[in-house]
Design a protein around this motif. Structure first.
Motif, PDB file in Angstrom:
ATOM      1  N   THR A  26      -2.204   4.120  -3.666  1.00 48.31           N
ATOM      2  CA  THR A  26      -2.252   3.016  -4.632  1.00 48.31           C
ATOM      3  C   THR A  26      -1.976   1.705  -3.913  1.00 48.31           C
ATOM      4  O   THR A  26      -1.104   1.640  -3.046  1.00 48.31           O
ATOM      5  CB  THR A  26      -1.201   3.196  -5.747  1.00 48.31           C
ATOM      6  N   VAL A  27      -2.704   0.666  -4.293  1.00 54.60           N
ATOM      7  CA  VAL A  27      -2.437  -0.684  -3.809  1.00 54.60           C
ATOM      8  C   VAL A  27      -1.774  -1.469  -4.931  1.00 54.60           C
ATOM      9  O   VAL A  27      -2.221  -1.417  -6.082  1.00 54.60           O
ATOM     10  CB  VAL A  27      -3.734  -1.389  -3.369  1.00 54.60           C
ATOM     11  N   GLN A  28      -0.702  -2.161  -4.603  1.00 53.53           N
ATOM     12  CA  GLN A  28      -0.040  -3.049  -5.568  1.00 53.53           C
ATOM     13  C   GLN A  28      -0.106  -4.468  -5.034  1.00 53.53           C
ATOM     14  O   GLN A  28       0.237  -4.727  -3.879  1.00 53.53           O
ATOM     15  CB  GLN A  28       1.418  -2.638  -5.773  1.00 53.53           C
ATOM     16  N   ILE A  29      -0.596  -5.384  -5.856  1.00 49.27           N
ATOM     17  CA  ILE A  29      -0.648  -6.794  -5.464  1.00 49.27           C
ATOM     18  C   ILE A  29       0.069  -7.631  -6.509  1.00 49.27           C
ATOM     19  O   ILE A  29       0.088  -7.297  -7.701  1.00 49.27           O
ATOM     20  CB  ILE A  29      -2.105  -7.300  -5.286  1.00 49.27           C
ATOM     21  N   THR A  84      -0.338  -5.938 -10.213  1.00 44.87           N
ATOM     22  CA  THR A  84      -1.526  -5.148 -10.528  1.00 44.87           C
ATOM     23  C   THR A  84      -1.594  -3.953  -9.590  1.00 44.87           C
ATOM     24  O   THR A  84      -1.272  -4.066  -8.398  1.00 44.87           O
ATOM     25  CB  THR A  84      -2.800  -6.007 -10.370  1.00 44.87           C
ATOM     26  N   PHE A  85      -2.008  -2.806 -10.137  1.00 47.03           N
ATOM     27  CA  PHE A  85      -2.195  -1.602  -9.348  1.00 47.03           C
ATOM     28  C   PHE A  85      -3.686  -1.311  -9.220  1.00 47.03           C
ATOM     29  O   PHE A  85      -4.429  -1.374 -10.208  1.00 47.03           O
ATOM     30  CB  PHE A  85      -1.504  -0.405 -10.012  1.00 47.03           C
ATOM     31  N   LEU A  86      -4.130  -0.985  -8.008  1.00 48.50           N
ATOM     32  CA  LEU A  86      -5.527  -0.670  -7.729  1.00 48.50           C
ATOM     33  C   LEU A  86      -5.597   0.706  -7.084  1.00 48.50           C
ATOM     34  O   LEU A  86      -4.810   1.013  -6.189  1.00 48.50           O
ATOM     35  CB  LEU A  86      -6.140  -1.708  -6.786  1.00 48.50           C
ATOM     36  N   ASP A  87      -6.549   1.534  -7.533  1.00 50.88           N
ATOM     37  CA  ASP A  87      -6.648   2.860  -6.937  1.00 50.88           C
ATOM     38  C   ASP A  87      -8.082   3.346  -6.747  1.00 50.88           C
ATOM     39  O   ASP A  87      -8.297   4.497  -6.376  1.00 50.88           O
ATOM     40  CB  ASP A  87      -5.858   3.886  -7.755  1.00 50.88           C
ATOM     41  N   ALA A  88      -9.076   2.496  -7.011  1.00 49.75           N
ATOM     42  CA  ALA A  88     -10.458   2.888  -6.732  1.00 49.75           C
ATOM     43  C   ALA A  88     -10.633   3.050  -5.225  1.00 49.75           C
ATOM     44  O   ALA A  88     -10.024   2.321  -4.429  1.00 49.75           O
ATOM     45  CB  ALA A  88     -11.431   1.840  -7.268  1.00 49.75           C
ATOM     46  N   GLU A  89     -11.459   3.991  -4.819  1.00 44.55           N
ATOM     47  CA  GLU A  89     -11.612   4.281  -3.394  1.00 44.55           C
ATOM     48  C   GLU A  89     -12.066   3.051  -2.608  1.00 44.55           C
ATOM     49  O   GLU A  89     -11.634   2.832  -1.470  1.00 44.55           O
ATOM     50  CB  GLU A  89     -12.603   5.432  -3.188  1.00 44.55           C
ATOM     51  N   THR A  90     -12.914   2.225  -3.215  1.00 47.19           N
ATOM     52  CA  THR A  90     -13.363   1.008  -2.529  1.00 47.19           C
ATOM     53  C   THR A  90     -12.184   0.081  -2.252  1.00 47.19           C
ATOM     54  O   THR A  90     -12.057  -0.472  -1.149  1.00 47.19           O
ATOM     55  CB  THR A  90     -14.412   0.269  -3.375  1.00 47.19           C
ATOM     56  N   HIS A  91     -11.304  -0.102  -3.251  1.00 51.22           N
ATOM     57  CA  HIS A  91     -10.114  -0.934  -3.051  1.00 51.22           C
ATOM     58  C   HIS A  91      -9.225  -0.356  -1.954  1.00 51.22           C
ATOM     59  O   HIS A  91      -8.740  -1.085  -1.079  1.00 51.22           O
ATOM     60  CB  HIS A  91      -9.315  -1.036  -4.349  1.00 51.22           C
ATOM     61  N   TYR A 116       0.869  -1.180   0.000  1.00 54.54           N
ATOM     62  CA  TYR A 116       0.000   0.000   0.000  1.00 54.54           C
ATOM     63  C   TYR A 116       0.900   1.223   0.000  1.00 54.54           C
ATOM     64  O   TYR A 116       1.641   1.465   0.958  1.00 54.54           O
ATOM     65  CB  TYR A 116      -0.914   0.006   1.225  1.00 54.54           C
ATOM     66  N   ALA A 117       0.854   1.984  -1.098  1.00 50.23           N
ATOM     67  CA  ALA A 117       1.692   3.176  -1.233  1.00 50.23           C
ATOM     68  C   ALA A 117       0.841   4.414  -1.007  1.00 50.23           C
ATOM     69  O   ALA A 117      -0.133   4.651  -1.727  1.00 50.23           O
ATOM     70  CB  ALA A 117       2.332   3.218  -2.623  1.00 50.23           C
ATOM     71  N   ASN A 138     -10.803  -0.906   1.472  1.00 57.93           N
ATOM     72  CA  ASN A 138     -10.762  -2.315   1.874  1.00 57.93           C
ATOM     73  C   ASN A 138      -9.355  -2.762   2.249  1.00 57.93           C
ATOM     74  O   ASN A 138      -9.157  -3.469   3.246  1.00 57.93           O
ATOM     75  CB  ASN A 138     -11.318  -3.196   0.752  1.00 57.93           C
ATOM     76  N   TYR A 139      -8.367  -2.365   1.464  1.00 56.22           N
ATOM     77  CA  TYR A 139      -6.998  -2.806   1.750  1.00 56.22           C
ATOM     78  C   TYR A 139      -6.434  -2.133   2.994  1.00 56.22           C
ATOM     79  O   TYR A 139      -5.638  -2.736   3.712  1.00 56.22           O
ATOM     80  CB  TYR A 139      -6.088  -2.603   0.536  1.00 56.22           C
TER      81      TYR A 139
END
Length: 284
Positions: free
Chosen positions: A235-238, A245-252, A225-226, A255-256
């Protein structure tokens, strides 16, 4: 931010944030084009990161969208001012996978980093011999030149922690990662000793999740989690097979954050974590 072909994840993020800003006020591309006095293709190409965008244009568009968050707009304008070709990872642009370049760029600009590693120790903390042992398990096997390239790139990443303005880093390491033997026992002992040394730095917090902690959310994947300069740019990186994969939607992001908070409650506090690492070293 002049756009390379293909655009980086960070350039795509800037375009996506401009799109979100427009959609937040309910404007179509056509309506936004009238507001900005540009062709709508210029807006769509900018939002898709096919075109670069200046810091001044970011501020003008944000003003036209009546965005009230000055810190958020300022952070986007700073992204627009970034120039390619001036960072150490650019010399690897023709030799490393683009997702790895996106990862180090994300690390470079982060204000803080939260890592969770289950079976591997974090790349940012890996000793050279340990990293070489990990890459030695690649399928198909790496050539000696490719091995040296991968190890060199990973060692260059570690310089992030030596910067005077190093991001605050929190590492949650599962006991499985501490006990996994990559290389011989001497290599692993040296690696664990480096973990202990890193854990004494003011910018580094290291916590261990022991087997006895039982199950926890997202136990099957490694996560980073950056935190950006503003929360909207986190940004979340998994890890996924053969890529990330990079995730940046507010829901993600929400949750993370909750997942990482729950993991942390299952971990040992820093001093007990260091004692735990010493115990694992003594058993090697």
């Amino acid at each position: 931010m002049p756009v390379r072909k293909p655009p980086t994840a960070r350039q795509r993020r800037l375009g996506a944030e401009l799109r979100r800003m427009r959609e937040h006020v309910g404007l179509s591309l056509t309506e936004a084009a009238v507001l900005h006095r540009v062709d709508k293709t210029a807006i769509s190409n900018t939002e898709a990161a096919r075109f670069g965008v200046s810091a001044d244009r970011v501020r003008v568009w944000a003003s036209n969208y009546s965005c009230p968050d000055r810190a958020y707009v300022g952070a986007l304008a700073a992204m627009a001012r970034e120039r390619s070709g001036s960072n150490w990872w650019d010399e690897f642009r023709d030799s490393m996978a683009s997702f790895m370049l996106d990862l180090v760029e994300l690390e470079h600009h982060a204000v803080s980093l939260r890592h969770v590693q289950i079976t591997h120790l974090p790349g940012l903390l890996q000793h050279e011999d340990y990293a070489r042992a990990i890459f030695g398990e690649a399928v198909p096997p790496l050539t000696s030149e490719a091995m040296d390239l991968q190890v060199d790139f990973r060692m260059r990443r570690r310089a992030l922690l030596d910067r005077p303005d190093a991001p605050r880093c929190s590492f949650l390491l599962h006991e499985a990662a501490l006990r996994m033997l990559f290389g011989d026992r001497a290599v692993v002992r040296r690696q664990l000793q480096e973990l202990l040394e890193y854990s004494e730095r003011a910018s580094v917090t290291l916590r261990v999740i022991p087997f006895t902690a039982g199950g926890f959310p997202s136990a099957g994947s490694s996560t980073m989690y950056a935190s950006g300069p503003v929360r909207q740019l986190d940004t979340v990186q998994i890890d996924v097979p053969n890529s990330i994969t990079f995730l940046d939607a507010e829901t993600h992001l929400t949750n993370y954050r909750a997942v990482l908070d729950r993991m942390e409650t299952r971990s040992l506090e820093p001093k007990r974590s260091r004692d735990f690492i010493r115990k694992v070293m003594s058993e090697l």
